[in-house]
Design a protein around this motif. Structure first.
Motif, PDB file in Angstrom:
ATOM      1  N   GLN A 121       0.822  -1.208   0.000  1.00 20.57           N
ATOM      2  CA  GLN A 121       0.000   0.000   0.000  1.00 20.57           C
ATOM      3  C   GLN A 121       0.862   1.265   0.000  1.00 20.57           C
ATOM      4  OE1 GLN A 121      -3.231   0.209  -0.210  1.00 20.57           O
ATOM      5  NE2 GLN A 121      -3.586   2.356   0.289  1.00 20.57           N
ATOM      6  N   ASN A 122       0.460   2.236  -0.826  1.00 18.63           N
ATOM      7  CA  ASN A 122       1.043   3.571  -0.781  1.00 18.63           C
ATOM      8  C   ASN A 122       0.179   4.441   0.123  1.00 18.63           C
ATOM      9  OD1 ASN A 122       3.113   2.981  -2.676  1.00 18.63           O
ATOM     10  ND2 ASN A 122       1.661   3.283  -4.352  1.00 18.63           N
ATOM     11  N   LEU A 162     -11.417  -6.119 -13.257  1.00 17.73           N
ATOM     12  CA  LEU A 162     -10.292  -6.013 -14.199  1.00 17.73           C
ATOM     13  C   LEU A 162      -9.823  -4.574 -14.326  1.00 17.73           C
ATOM     14  CD1 LEU A 162      -8.429  -7.283 -16.307  1.00 17.73           C
ATOM     15  CD2 LEU A 162     -10.262  -6.977 -17.998  1.00 17.73           C
ATOM     16  N   ILE A 163     -10.765  -3.637 -14.375  1.00 13.64           N
ATOM     17  CA  ILE A 163     -10.404  -2.218 -14.437  1.00 13.64           C
ATOM     18  C   ILE A 163      -9.598  -1.826 -13.195  1.00 13.64           C
ATOM     19  CG2 ILE A 163     -11.306   0.145 -14.428  1.00 13.64           C
ATOM     20  CD1 ILE A 163     -13.766  -1.022 -15.961  1.00 13.64           C
ATOM     21  N   GLY A 164     -10.081  -2.250 -12.041  1.00  8.15           N
ATOM     22  CA  GLY A 164      -9.368  -1.974 -10.798  1.00  8.15           C
ATOM     23  C   GLY A 164      -8.005  -2.629 -10.755  1.00  8.15           C
ATOM     24  N   PHE A 165      -7.918  -3.853 -11.306  1.00  5.68           N
ATOM     25  CA  PHE A 165      -6.636  -4.565 -11.334  1.00  5.68           C
ATOM     26  C   PHE A 165      -5.608  -3.804 -12.167  1.00  5.68           C
ATOM     27  CE2 PHE A 165      -3.723  -7.456 -13.491  1.00  5.68           C
ATOM     28  CZ  PHE A 165      -3.159  -8.135 -12.407  1.00  5.68           C
ATOM     29  N   VAL A 166      -6.020  -3.332 -13.335  1.00  2.00           N
ATOM     30  CA  VAL A 166      -5.101  -2.578 -14.199  1.00  2.00           C
ATOM     31  C   VAL A 166      -4.622  -1.314 -13.488  1.00  2.00           C
ATOM     32  CG1 VAL A 166      -4.884  -1.296 -16.357  1.00  2.00           C
ATOM     33  CG2 VAL A 166      -6.071  -3.493 -16.321  1.00  2.00           C
ATOM     34  N   ASP A 167      -5.555  -0.631 -12.810  1.00  5.79           N
ATOM     35  CA  ASP A 167      -5.199   0.589 -12.079  1.00  5.79           C
ATOM     36  C   ASP A 167      -4.213   0.274 -10.950  1.00  5.79           C
ATOM     37  OD1 ASP A 167      -5.379   3.344 -11.500  1.00  5.79           O
ATOM     38  OD2 ASP A 167      -6.845   2.962  -9.935  1.00  5.79           O
ATOM     39  N   ASN A 181       3.700   3.606 -11.292  1.00  5.86           N
ATOM     40  CA  ASN A 181       3.111   4.802 -11.895  1.00  5.86           C
ATOM     41  C   ASN A 181       2.102   5.355 -10.894  1.00  5.86           C
ATOM     42  OD1 ASN A 181       1.589   6.685 -13.278  1.00  5.86           O
ATOM     43  ND2 ASN A 181       1.509   5.519 -15.181  1.00  5.86           N
ATOM     44  N   SER A 182       2.455   6.411 -10.201  1.00  6.76           N
ATOM     45  CA  SER A 182       1.652   6.900  -9.080  1.00  6.76           C
ATOM     46  C   SER A 182       0.231   7.290  -9.490  1.00  6.76           C
ATOM     47  CB  SER A 182       2.332   8.113  -8.428  1.00  6.76           C
ATOM     48  OG  SER A 182       2.497   9.168  -9.367  1.00  6.76           O
ATOM     49  N   LYS A 183       0.046   7.616 -10.765  1.00  4.24           N
ATOM     50  CA  LYS A 183      -1.287   8.036 -11.216  1.00  4.24           C
ATOM     51  C   LYS A 183      -2.173   6.861 -11.598  1.00  4.24           C
ATOM     52  CE  LYS A 183       0.192  12.571 -12.894  1.00  4.24           C
ATOM     53  NZ  LYS A 183       0.250  13.495 -14.064  1.00  4.24           N
ATOM     54  N   GLY A 184      -1.555   5.696 -11.884  1.00  7.59           N
ATOM     55  CA  GLY A 184      -2.352   4.564 -12.316  1.00  7.59           C
ATOM     56  C   GLY A 184      -3.056   4.874 -13.625  1.00  7.59           C
ATOM     57  N   LEU A 185      -4.268   4.366 -13.781  1.00  9.22           N
ATOM     58  CA  LEU A 185      -5.065   4.726 -14.948  1.00  9.22           C
ATOM     59  C   LEU A 185      -5.440   6.203 -14.864  1.00  9.22           C
ATOM     60  CD1 LEU A 185      -7.623   1.786 -15.434  1.00  9.22           C
ATOM     61  CD2 LEU A 185      -5.872   2.506 -17.055  1.00  9.22           C
ATOM     62  N   SER A 186      -5.430   6.886 -15.979  1.00  6.51           N
ATOM     63  CA  SER A 186      -5.874   8.270 -15.978  1.00  6.51           C
ATOM     64  C   SER A 186      -7.363   8.308 -15.650  1.00  6.51           C
ATOM     65  CB  SER A 186      -5.629   8.911 -17.345  1.00  6.51           C
ATOM     66  OG  SER A 186      -6.452   8.320 -18.331  1.00  6.51           O
ATOM     67  N   ALA A 187      -7.812   9.437 -15.128  1.00  5.55           N
ATOM     68  CA  ALA A 187      -9.234   9.574 -14.779  1.00  5.55           C
ATOM     69  C   ALA A 187     -10.113   9.333 -16.000  1.00  5.55           C
ATOM     70  CB  ALA A 187      -9.488  10.961 -14.198  1.00  5.55           C
ATOM     71  N   LYS A 188      -9.664   9.812 -17.149  1.00  8.29           N
ATOM     72  CA  LYS A 188     -10.433   9.644 -18.381  1.00  8.29           C
ATOM     73  C   LYS A 188     -10.522   8.179 -18.771  1.00  8.29           C
ATOM     74  CE  LYS A 188     -10.637  11.277 -23.187  1.00  8.29           C
ATOM     75  NZ  LYS A 188      -9.976  12.135 -24.212  1.00  8.29           N
ATOM     76  N   ALA A 189      -9.397   7.469 -18.690  1.00  6.52           N
ATOM     77  CA  ALA A 189      -9.383   6.050 -19.067  1.00  6.52           C
ATOM     78  C   ALA A 189     -10.205   5.222 -18.094  1.00  6.52           C
ATOM     79  CB  ALA A 189      -7.946   5.540 -19.107  1.00  6.52           C
ATOM     80  N   LYS A 190     -10.091   5.535 -16.799  1.00  8.01           N
ATOM     81  CA  LYS A 190     -10.837   4.766 -15.799  1.00  8.01           C
ATOM     82  C   LYS A 190     -12.343   4.974 -15.957  1.00  8.01           C
ATOM     83  CE  LYS A 190      -9.381   4.319 -11.512  1.00  8.01           C
ATOM     84  NZ  LYS A 190      -9.071   4.591 -10.076  1.00  8.01           N
TER      85      LYS A 190
END
Length: 361
Positions: free
Chosen positions: A55-56, A110-115, A124-133
């Motif tokens: 965890q961060n 799956l979306i959460g897993f990718v993030d 990558n501290s940002k993970g998925l971009s807000a737009k992509a998520k």
């Protein structure tokens, strides 16, 4: 799956007929998911620790959270595996609702897993971009909504919005059903994700709300119960009881490891999926507004974030010391377990209010 085996064996031994009962399969589904969580949980936690998937912690968060840095996360995968396996084993796989709710749950997982993977493994501290998520969530929700809309057996009932505490108040939605369902799934998925900030805070309300939705599903899928209670009869929705029971068993199994102080966190892979699961079941049994009542803690957490952002942008001042609101109470001096248990108590009360709508009409 096992119901097919039971039906085959029933011709040789009539006692196997007992597996046709929803209540028994729900109990077995919950126990299967719980047992899987107990068996797989320690192994998964060791693997996550070995790969240093930890965890961060936010720098601006409560100081008491700094000790949580490095705690294994992405443990929500444990919940999803337990739910999926248990549901497939004990449900009637000819039922369309089973596959729809599994699709929504696993796609949001799956979306959460990718993030999570981008943030924790790829650093990558940002993970998925807000737009992509948001875009991927909307797409998964749209597929779910269109699937439900296009397969509705009785559109008059299945595509109407029912108002709790009123016997005959229903609003025909027509094609607008798709938009409302998308909004429901995406918003509630993110609401559970926002709530997942303290040990056990999100999972126990999820279990309680899921259990209550299972009761609604059982009643809505039974023509006699639905008529007696004046709730919509949705043919086949009773199978959602199996899914809700599996969710409850998997959630309690996860709570064993997630209770304060947590050995593992669920991450976005679990939180997004569980929020989607609850909302889809509520949509299936036509109890979206009741879900908003029973899931009031999730709604409160979301509203606190919205108010905080709007207030800061408009006035430059914050309403809460920190949002979501559970952090506000921590910064006021409440110990973490006190915040958690009090939010659980609030959920118990709200779930009881939601269940009261079955009879108070």
């Amino acid at each position: 799956m096992l119901i097919l085996l039971a039906e085959y064996l029933e011709q040789y031994y009539s006692a196997f007929n007992v597996f046709s009962y929803l209540t028994l399969r729900a109990i077995l589904g919950a126990l299967t998911a719980l047992l899987m969580s107990f068996i797989v949980g320690p192994v998964m936690i060791r693997r996550l620790s070995a790969y240093q998937i930890g965890q961060n912690v936010r720098d601006d968060g409560p100081e008491t959270h700094f000790v949580k840095a490095g705690t294994p996360t992405m443990g929500g995968a444990l919940i999803l595996v337990s739910i999926a396996v248990s549901t497939v084993l004990w449900s009637n796989l000819d039922n369309r609702f089973v596959w729809i709710v599994l699709f929504a749950t696993l796609s949001f997982g799956l979306i959460g897993f990718v993030d999570d993977y981008k943030k924790l493994v790829l650093k990558n501290s940002k993970g998925l971009s807000a737009k992509a998520k948001l875009g991927s969530q909307t797409l998964a929700a749209a597929v779910t909504a269109i699937w439900l809309y296009s397969t509705a057996v009785d559109p008059t009932v299945e595509l109407a919005l029912y108002v709790p505490f009123f016997k005959d108040v229903m609003v025909p939605l027509g094609a607008f059903y798709i938009a409302t369902t998308i909004f429901m799934i995406v918003s509630f998925s993110n609401a559970v994700n926002l709530t997942d900030g303290l040990d056990g805070l999100a999972i126990m309300p999820t279990v309680m709300v899921g259990g209550a939705l299972g009761i609604f599903a059982y009643a809505s899928g039974n023509v006699n119960f639905s008529q007696y209670l004046s709730i919509p009869y949705i043919a086949g929705s009773g199978e959602m009881l199996i899914f809700c029971a599996a969710l409850g068993g998997a959630g309690l199994g996860f709570l064993w490891f997630n209770t304060y102080p947590a050995q593992v966190f669920m991450g976005d892979v679990g939180a997004l999926a569980l929020g989607a699961a609850l909302s889809v079941v509520a949509v299936v049994v036509r109890q979206e507004l009741v879900l908003a009542i029973m899931g009031g803690v999730f709604v409160m957490e979301t509203v606190s974030v919205v108010l905080q952002v709007v207030s800061y942008k408009l006035t430059g001042k914050r309403i809460f010391r920190m949002a979501p609101i559970h952090h506000h109470y921590e910064l006021k001096g409440w110990a973490e377990p006190k915040v958690i248990v009090r939010f659980w108590i609030i959920t118990v009360i709200l779930v009881l209010v939601g269940l009261a709508t079955l009879k108070l009409r």
